[in-house]
Design a protein around this motif. Structure first.
Motif, PDB file in Angstrom:
ATOM      1  N   ALA A  22      44.337   3.585  27.246  1.00 49.40           N
ATOM      2  CA  ALA A  22      44.459   3.305  25.817  1.00 49.40           C
ATOM      3  C   ALA A  22      43.990   4.498  24.997  1.00 49.40           C
ATOM      4  O   ALA A  22      44.614   4.872  24.003  1.00 49.40           O
ATOM      5  N   LYS A  23      42.895   5.127  25.425  1.00 48.24           N
ATOM      6  CA  LYS A  23      42.384   6.294  24.719  1.00 48.24           C
ATOM      7  C   LYS A  23      43.377   7.450  24.804  1.00 48.24           C
ATOM      8  O   LYS A  23      43.639   8.124  23.804  1.00 48.24           O
ATOM      9  N   ALA A  24      43.962   7.656  25.974  1.00 47.24           N
ATOM     10  CA  ALA A  24      44.940   8.735  26.138  1.00 47.24           C
ATOM     11  C   ALA A  24      46.176   8.485  25.276  1.00 47.24           C
ATOM     12  O   ALA A  24      46.675   9.398  24.611  1.00 47.24           O
ATOM     13  N   VAL A  25      46.664   7.255  25.260  1.00 44.98           N
ATOM     14  CA  VAL A  25      47.842   6.927  24.445  1.00 44.98           C
ATOM     15  C   VAL A  25      47.534   7.109  22.964  1.00 44.98           C
ATOM     16  O   VAL A  25      48.334   7.671  22.216  1.00 44.98           O
ATOM     17  N   SER A  26      46.353   6.671  22.521  1.00 45.62           N
ATOM     18  CA  SER A  26      46.001   6.828  21.104  1.00 45.62           C
ATOM     19  C   SER A  26      45.868   8.295  20.734  1.00 45.62           C
ATOM     20  O   SER A  26      46.276   8.705  19.651  1.00 45.62           O
ATOM     21  N   HIS A  27      45.328   9.114  21.642  1.00 42.41           N
ATOM     22  CA  HIS A  27      45.242  10.557  21.371  1.00 42.41           C
ATOM     23  C   HIS A  27      46.626  11.181  21.283  1.00 42.41           C
ATOM     24  O   HIS A  27      46.861  12.059  20.436  1.00 42.41           O
ATOM     25  N   ILE A  28      47.538  10.744  22.126  1.00 39.66           N
ATOM     26  CA  ILE A  28      48.906  11.278  22.089  1.00 39.66           C
ATOM     27  C   ILE A  28      49.581  10.908  20.775  1.00 39.66           C
ATOM     28  O   ILE A  28      50.175  11.752  20.103  1.00 39.66           O
ATOM     29  N   VAL A  29      49.473   9.643  20.376  1.00 37.86           N
ATOM     30  CA  VAL A  29      50.097   9.194  19.123  1.00 37.86           C
ATOM     31  C   VAL A  29      49.484   9.918  17.936  1.00 37.86           C
ATOM     32  O   VAL A  29      50.190  10.392  17.038  1.00 37.86           O
ATOM     33  N   PHE A  30      48.161  10.036  17.915  1.00 38.91           N
ATOM     34  CA  PHE A  30      47.473  10.722  16.817  1.00 38.91           C
ATOM     35  C   PHE A  30      47.898  12.186  16.730  1.00 38.91           C
ATOM     36  O   PHE A  30      48.190  12.698  15.645  1.00 38.91           O
ATOM     37  N   ASN A  31      47.962  12.870  17.858  1.00 36.32           N
ATOM     38  CA  ASN A  31      48.351  14.286  17.847  1.00 36.32           C
ATOM     39  C   ASN A  31      49.822  14.466  17.520  1.00 36.32           C
ATOM     40  O   ASN A  31      50.198  15.475  16.921  1.00 36.32           O
ATOM     41  N   LEU A  32      50.664  13.506  17.884  1.00 39.93           N
ATOM     42  CA  LEU A  32      52.063  13.578  17.459  1.00 39.93           C
ATOM     43  C   LEU A  32      52.171  13.442  15.944  1.00 39.93           C
ATOM     44  O   LEU A  32      52.952  14.161  15.302  1.00 39.93           O
ATOM     45  N   ALA A  33      51.372  12.545  15.364  1.00 39.79           N
ATOM     46  CA  ALA A  33      51.374  12.386  13.904  1.00 39.79           C
ATOM     47  C   ALA A  33      50.882  13.661  13.234  1.00 39.79           C
ATOM     48  O   ALA A  33      51.479  14.129  12.248  1.00 39.79           O
ATOM     49  N   LEU A  34      49.806  14.244  13.751  1.00 34.61           N
ATOM     50  CA  LEU A  34      49.302  15.494  13.182  1.00 34.61           C
ATOM     51  C   LEU A  34      50.305  16.627  13.343  1.00 34.61           C
ATOM     52  O   LEU A  34      50.447  17.470  12.446  1.00 34.61           O
ATOM     53  N   LEU A  35      51.008  16.640  14.456  1.00 32.83           N
ATOM     54  CA  LEU A  35      52.037  17.655  14.674  1.00 32.83           C
ATOM     55  C   LEU A  35      53.154  17.512  13.648  1.00 32.83           C
ATOM     56  O   LEU A  35      53.642  18.505  13.098  1.00 32.83           O
ATOM     57  N   GLY A  36      53.550  16.283  13.365  1.00 35.33           N
ATOM     58  CA  GLY A  36      54.570  16.046  12.340  1.00 35.33           C
ATOM     59  C   GLY A  36      54.108  16.483  10.962  1.00 35.33           C
ATOM     60  O   GLY A  36      54.861  17.115  10.202  1.00 35.33           O
ATOM     61  N   ILE A  37      52.857  16.170  10.628  1.00 38.84           N
ATOM     62  CA  ILE A  37      52.312  16.584   9.330  1.00 38.84           C
ATOM     63  C   ILE A  37      52.259  18.101   9.248  1.00 38.84           C
ATOM     64  O   ILE A  37      52.620  18.693   8.221  1.00 38.84           O
ATOM     65  N   ALA A  38      51.819  18.753  10.322  1.00 42.60           N
ATOM     66  CA  ALA A  38      51.756  20.220  10.336  1.00 42.60           C
ATOM     67  C   ALA A  38      53.149  20.824  10.174  1.00 42.60           C
ATOM     68  O   ALA A  38      53.311  21.840   9.481  1.00 42.60           O
ATOM     69  N   ARG A  92      47.924  -7.043  28.673  1.00 41.37           N
ATOM     70  CA  ARG A  92      48.747  -7.680  27.650  1.00 41.37           C
ATOM     71  C   ARG A  92      47.890  -7.997  26.422  1.00 41.37           C
ATOM     72  O   ARG A  92      46.804  -8.541  26.535  1.00 41.37           O
ATOM     73  N   GLY A  93      48.386  -7.642  25.250  1.00 35.46           N
ATOM     74  CA  GLY A  93      47.670  -7.902  24.009  1.00 35.46           C
ATOM     75  C   GLY A  93      46.630  -6.858  23.639  1.00 35.46           C
ATOM     76  O   GLY A  93      45.948  -7.002  22.635  1.00 35.46           O
ATOM     77  N   SER A  94      46.484  -5.802  24.444  1.00 32.65           N
ATOM     78  CA  SER A  94      45.443  -4.817  24.146  1.00 32.65           C
ATOM     79  C   SER A  94      45.780  -3.976  22.915  1.00 32.65           C
ATOM     80  O   SER A  94      44.876  -3.553  22.207  1.00 32.65           O
ATOM     81  N   ILE A  95      47.054  -3.765  22.649  1.00 30.74           N
ATOM     82  CA  ILE A  95      47.433  -2.992  21.453  1.00 30.74           C
ATOM     83  C   ILE A  95      47.088  -3.799  20.202  1.00 30.74           C
ATOM     84  O   ILE A  95      46.531  -3.264  19.242  1.00 30.74           O
ATOM     85  N   ARG A  96      47.394  -5.077  20.222  1.00 35.41           N
ATOM     86  CA  ARG A  96      47.063  -5.939  19.086  1.00 35.41           C
ATOM     87  C   ARG A  96      45.548  -5.980  18.880  1.00 35.41           C
ATOM     88  O   ARG A  96      45.067  -5.911  17.751  1.00 35.41           O
TER      89      ARG A  96
END
Length: 179
Positions: A22-38, A92-96
């Motif tokens: 979960a931590k790895a996935v959240s870091h990937i999503v966060f860095n993708l968002a930052l990459l888009g902003i950059a 199951r349900g961990s994202i929520r």
């Protein structure tokens, strides 16, 4: 304590393999968002007006910094993607559950987005007042005394900072297109 009662997890798995995923996935999503902003900011930095005193252009330095930040985002994405191979699938349900756990952060982020939209329209003073007040209410100001303190803080942050910048620093904060 016997070996059977000390740990019911399968052998060879880390204590929180699902949490690591979960931590790895959240870091990937966060860095993708930052990459888009950059990337967006990199594009817009090229439109900065030229200056007679800067031979390489006013957008060069911001573009260099954004390129370095984008490179660091890509490195982080690759690093975190490599961790995904060594973790188990999310329950199951961990994202929520994760979204619910971080609801206040998302709420403040949503309020800040509205604030960023409101400043050019209403000006610093009249956009900051409801933003600061709404953030305090979102984060826990519920009783009348807490609301009164939140209103006082919001007034100081909006009207006080505007007066400070205008009269002491002689810097005009945005006035707003609609006011």
């Amino acid at each position: 304590m016997s070996e059977a009662t000390s740990d019911s997890r399968p052998q060879g798995r880390g204590p929180d393999a699902s949490a690591e995923r979960a931590k790895a996935v959240s870091h990937i999503v966060f860095n993708l968002a930052l990459l888009g902003i950059a990337a967006v900011m990199f594009f817009h930095a090229g439109n900065l007006p030229s200056s007679a005193w800067e031979p390489i252009g006013s957008g060069s330095f911001p573009r260099m910094m954004l390129a370095v930040l984008a490179l660091l985002n890509v490195i982080m994405i690759v690093k975190e993607a490599a961790k995904l191979r060594h973790t188990t699938a999310l329950a199951r349900g961990s994202i929520r559950a994760w979204l619910w756990q971080h609801r206040l952060a998302f709420g403040v982020l949503g309020l800040f987005t509205l604030y960023a939209i409101a400043v050019p329209l209403f000006g610093f003073r009249w956009a900051t007042l409801p933003f600061v007040l709404a953030c305090q209410v979102l984060l826990g100001a519920r009783r009348p005394r807490q609301i009164a303190i939140a209103v006082a803080i919001a007034l100081v942050m909006s009207l006080g900072l505007d007066a400070l910048f205008r009269h002491v620093f002689t810097i005009s904060l945005p006035r707003g297109a609609l006011l």
